[in-house]
Motif scaffolding. Structure first.
Motif, PDB file in Angstrom:
ATOM      1  N   VAL A   1       3.143   0.833  12.532  1.00 36.56           N
ATOM      2  CA  VAL A   1       3.540   1.426  11.244  1.00 36.56           C
ATOM      3  C   VAL A   1       5.058   1.450  11.113  1.00 36.56           C
ATOM      4  CG1 VAL A   1       3.489   3.841  11.991  1.00 36.56           C
ATOM      5  CG2 VAL A   1       3.097   3.294   9.628  1.00 36.56           C
TER       6      VAL A   1
ATOM      7  N   LEU B   1       9.046   8.392   6.247  1.00 34.98           N
ATOM      8  CA  LEU B   1       8.696   7.191   5.488  1.00 34.98           C
ATOM      9  C   LEU B   1       7.270   6.739   5.790  1.00 34.98           C
ATOM     10  CD1 LEU B   1      11.841   4.882   5.612  1.00 34.98           C
ATOM     11  CD2 LEU B   1      10.891   6.071   3.662  1.00 34.98           C
ATOM     12  N   TRP B   2       6.773   7.029   7.017  1.00 35.95           N
ATOM     13  CA  TRP B   2       5.425   6.596   7.383  1.00 35.95           C
ATOM     14  C   TRP B   2       4.404   7.202   6.436  1.00 35.95           C
ATOM     15  CZ3 TRP B   2       5.034   7.233  13.431  1.00 35.95           C
ATOM     16  CH2 TRP B   2       5.985   6.414  14.021  1.00 35.95           C
ATOM     17  N   PHE B   3       4.691   8.418   5.958  1.00 37.10           N
ATOM     18  CA  PHE B   3       3.680   9.130   5.183  1.00 37.10           C
ATOM     19  C   PHE B   3       4.064   9.325   3.720  1.00 37.10           C
ATOM     20  CE2 PHE B   3       3.097  10.380   9.598  1.00 37.10           C
ATOM     21  CZ  PHE B   3       1.746  10.123   9.751  1.00 37.10           C
ATOM     22  N   ALA B   4       5.366   9.223   3.403  1.00 32.94           N
ATOM     23  CA  ALA B   4       5.798   9.517   2.037  1.00 32.94           C
ATOM     24  C   ALA B   4       5.657   8.268   1.171  1.00 32.94           C
ATOM     25  CB  ALA B   4       7.237   9.999   2.040  1.00 32.94           C
ATOM     26  N   PRO B   5       4.852   8.339   0.132  1.00 33.05           N
ATOM     27  CA  PRO B   5       4.572   7.146  -0.675  1.00 33.05           C
ATOM     28  C   PRO B   5       5.788   6.613  -1.416  1.00 33.05           C
ATOM     29  CG  PRO B   5       3.065   8.954  -1.193  1.00 33.05           C
ATOM     30  CD  PRO B   5       4.118   9.503  -0.328  1.00 33.05           C
TER      31      PRO B   5
ATOM     32  N   PRO C   1       0.841  -1.195   0.000  1.00 33.07           N
ATOM     33  CA  PRO C   1       0.000   0.000   0.000  1.00 33.07           C
ATOM     34  C   PRO C   1       0.872   1.239   0.000  1.00 33.07           C
ATOM     35  CG  PRO C   1       0.084  -0.955   2.171  1.00 33.07           C
ATOM     36  CD  PRO C   1       0.797  -1.898   1.263  1.00 33.07           C
ATOM     37  N   VAL C   2       0.347   2.300  -0.562  1.00 33.13           N
ATOM     38  CA  VAL C   2       1.031   3.581  -0.456  1.00 33.13           C
ATOM     39  C   VAL C   2       1.184   3.858   1.037  1.00 33.13           C
ATOM     40  CG1 VAL C   2       0.845   6.013  -1.001  1.00 33.13           C
ATOM     41  CG2 VAL C   2      -0.033   4.326  -2.596  1.00 33.13           C
ATOM     42  N   PRO C   3       2.411   4.125   1.527  1.00 36.64           N
ATOM     43  CA  PRO C   3       2.571   4.294   2.971  1.00 36.64           C
ATOM     44  C   PRO C   3       1.666   5.358   3.565  1.00 36.64           C
ATOM     45  CG  PRO C   3       4.677   4.020   1.941  1.00 36.64           C
ATOM     46  CD  PRO C   3       3.679   4.112   0.829  1.00 36.64           C
ATOM     47  N   GLY C   4       1.216   6.300   2.764  1.00 39.29           N
ATOM     48  CA  GLY C   4       0.274   7.288   3.274  1.00 39.29           C
ATOM     49  C   GLY C   4      -0.950   6.641   3.895  1.00 39.29           C
ATOM     50  N   TYR C   5      -1.379   5.519   3.325  1.00 36.86           N
ATOM     51  CA  TYR C   5      -2.534   4.812   3.883  1.00 36.86           C
ATOM     52  C   TYR C   5      -2.232   4.333   5.297  1.00 36.86           C
ATOM     53  CZ  TYR C   5      -4.639   4.487  -0.786  1.00 36.86           C
ATOM     54  OH  TYR C   5      -5.190   4.767  -1.992  1.00 36.86           O
ATOM     55  N   ALA C   6      -1.066   3.642   5.422  1.00 40.03           N
ATOM     56  CA  ALA C   6      -0.700   3.102   6.727  1.00 40.03           C
ATOM     57  C   ALA C   6      -0.526   4.238   7.735  1.00 40.03           C
ATOM     58  CB  ALA C   6       0.583   2.291   6.609  1.00 40.03           C
ATOM     59  N   GLY C   7       0.183   5.283   7.318  1.00 37.27           N
ATOM     60  CA  GLY C   7       0.395   6.420   8.214  1.00 37.27           C
ATOM     61  C   GLY C   7      -0.915   7.064   8.610  1.00 37.27           C
ATOM     62  N   GLY C   8      -1.812   7.232   7.641  1.00 38.32           N
ATOM     63  CA  GLY C   8      -3.111   7.831   7.935  1.00 38.32           C
ATOM     64  C   GLY C   8      -3.925   6.995   8.898  1.00 38.32           C
TER      65      GLY C   8
ATOM     66  N   VAL D   1      -2.803   4.893  11.123  1.00 35.24           N
ATOM     67  CA  VAL D   1      -2.212   4.970  12.456  1.00 35.24           C
ATOM     68  C   VAL D   1      -2.504   6.320  13.108  1.00 35.24           C
ATOM     69  CG1 VAL D   1       0.005   5.101  13.657  1.00 35.24           C
ATOM     70  CG2 VAL D   1      -0.456   3.245  12.076  1.00 35.24           C
TER      71      VAL D   1
ATOM     72  N   ARG E   1       9.750   2.882  -1.884  1.00 39.78           N
ATOM     73  CA  ARG E   1       9.917   2.172  -3.152  1.00 39.78           C
ATOM     74  C   ARG E   1      11.173   2.575  -3.890  1.00 39.78           C
ATOM     75  NH1 ARG E   1       3.770   2.003  -5.527  1.00 39.78           N
ATOM     76  NH2 ARG E   1       2.901   0.826  -3.803  1.00 39.78           N
TER      77      ARG E   1
END
Lengths: 111, 130
Positions: free
Chosen positions: B84, B10-14, A85-92, A94, B18
Motif C-alpha cells: 500500500v 494517505l493510506w486511508f484518506a480518500p 480506487p479510493v485509498p480507503g479500499y487499499a488501506g482496508g 491491507v 487527489r
C-alpha cells in the motif's frame, strides 16, 4: 484498430477495467485460501478459546475483504473511465491482510 | 516522523492523494492498482506459507516449525504494508509527473525467499526433523 460502433460506449481495447476486476477476484481467492488454512489451524489446535477467537477474526477479515472487493468491482463496472480506487479500499484491504497475519502468528504460537 | 504519519494517513484518506497534481490516464492508475493487488497476493501467499509450514510439517522440531512460520507471517505482513505504501507513492508520483519511486524491496524479498528455501532444503536433507 477499429473504433467502437457509433452510439456504443467507448470501450478500452486493453480491457483494463476487466483485468483489474479479475485481479481483485484473484486476490479475494487468495484471502479465501488463507481463511481456510486459519480454520484448519484452529481445528488442529484442539478448539481452544484463543484459537477459535483468532479463527473468527480471520473469517471476519475475509468477509470485510470480500465486501471491499465487491464494492470496488461495482465501482469499476459503473464508470466508463474508472479512476484510482479510493485509498480507503487499499488501506482496508491491507489492514485485513495484516490482521490475518497477526491472527496466524497467534494460532501458530499457541498451536 | 511527521512524514511517516502523513504517509500513513494517505493510506486511508480518500481525498488527500487527489489533492495534488493532475489526474493521470485512468489506465495507468488501474495498472498501478493491479500491481498493488499482485503484491497483496504475494503477501497472502507468504501468510498462507506460514500456515502451511505450521500445519503440514508436524515432524519438524517445535523451534524450527514455529520460527519459520512466524518469519513467513511477518514477511507477509511487511509485504502487505509495503504494497500500500508503494501504491500511494506511485500514485502521487504519477499525479506530479515525477519518475516512479525506485525500491530495493523486490530484491530484498527475493533474497529472503531464497534463503528460506535453502534453509528448508538443508533442514530436510540433514534430517533435523526431530
Amino acid at each position: 484498430m477499429s473504433g467502437p460502433a457509433a452510439g456504443a460506449p467507448a470501450r478500452d481495447p486493453g480491457l483494463q477495467p476487466e483485468r483489474t476486476r479479475l485481479a481483485w477476484r484473484r486476490t479475494t481467492l487468495s484471502t479465501t485460501v488463507v481463511a481456510v488454512l486459519a480454520a484448519k489451524a484452529a481445528l488442529a489446535g484442539g478448539g481452544t478459546v484463543a484459537g477459535v477467537v483468532a479463527c473468527a477474526v480471520c473469517c471476519a477479515c475475509w468477509l470485510v475483504f470480500l465486501r471491499i472487493a465487491h464494492r470496488r468491482i461495482r465501482d469499476l463496472a459503473a464508470a466508463v473511465a474508472p479512476g484510482a480506487p479510493v485509498p480507503g479500499y487499499a488501506g482496508g484491504a491491507v489492514l485485513c491482510t495484516v490482521v490475518m497475519a497477526v491472527c496466524g502468528a497467534a494460532l501458530v504460537w499457541q498451536g | 516522523m511527521s512524514g511517516f504519519v502523513r504517509t500513513l494517513r494517505l493510506w486511508f484518506a480518500p481525498e488527500e492523494v487527489r489533492r495534488e497534481g493532475a489526474t493521470p490516464d485512468y489506465r495507468f492508475s488501474l495498472a498501478n492498482e493491479r500491481t498493488f493487488l499482485a503484491w497483496l497476493r504475494t503477501a497472502l501467499a507468504l501468510i498462507g506459507g506460514g500456515f502451511a509450514v505450521d500445519q503440514f510439517l508436524p515432524d519438524l522440531r517445535w523451534g524450527w516449525r514455529v520460527g519459520l512460520a512466524l518469519a513467513l507471517l511477518a514477511a507477509g505482513a511487511l509485504c502487505a504494508l509495503r504494497a500500500v505504501n508503494h501504491w500511494v507513492r506511485c500514485e502521487r508520483a504519477m499525479r506530479r509527473g515525477e519518475d516512479l519511486p525506485e525500491s530495493r524491496f523486490p530484491a530484498l524479498l527475493s533474497v529472503v525467499v531464497a534463503v528460506v528455501a535453502l534453509v528448508m532444503v538443508v533442514v530436510v536433507l540433514v534430517g533435523w526433523e526431530g
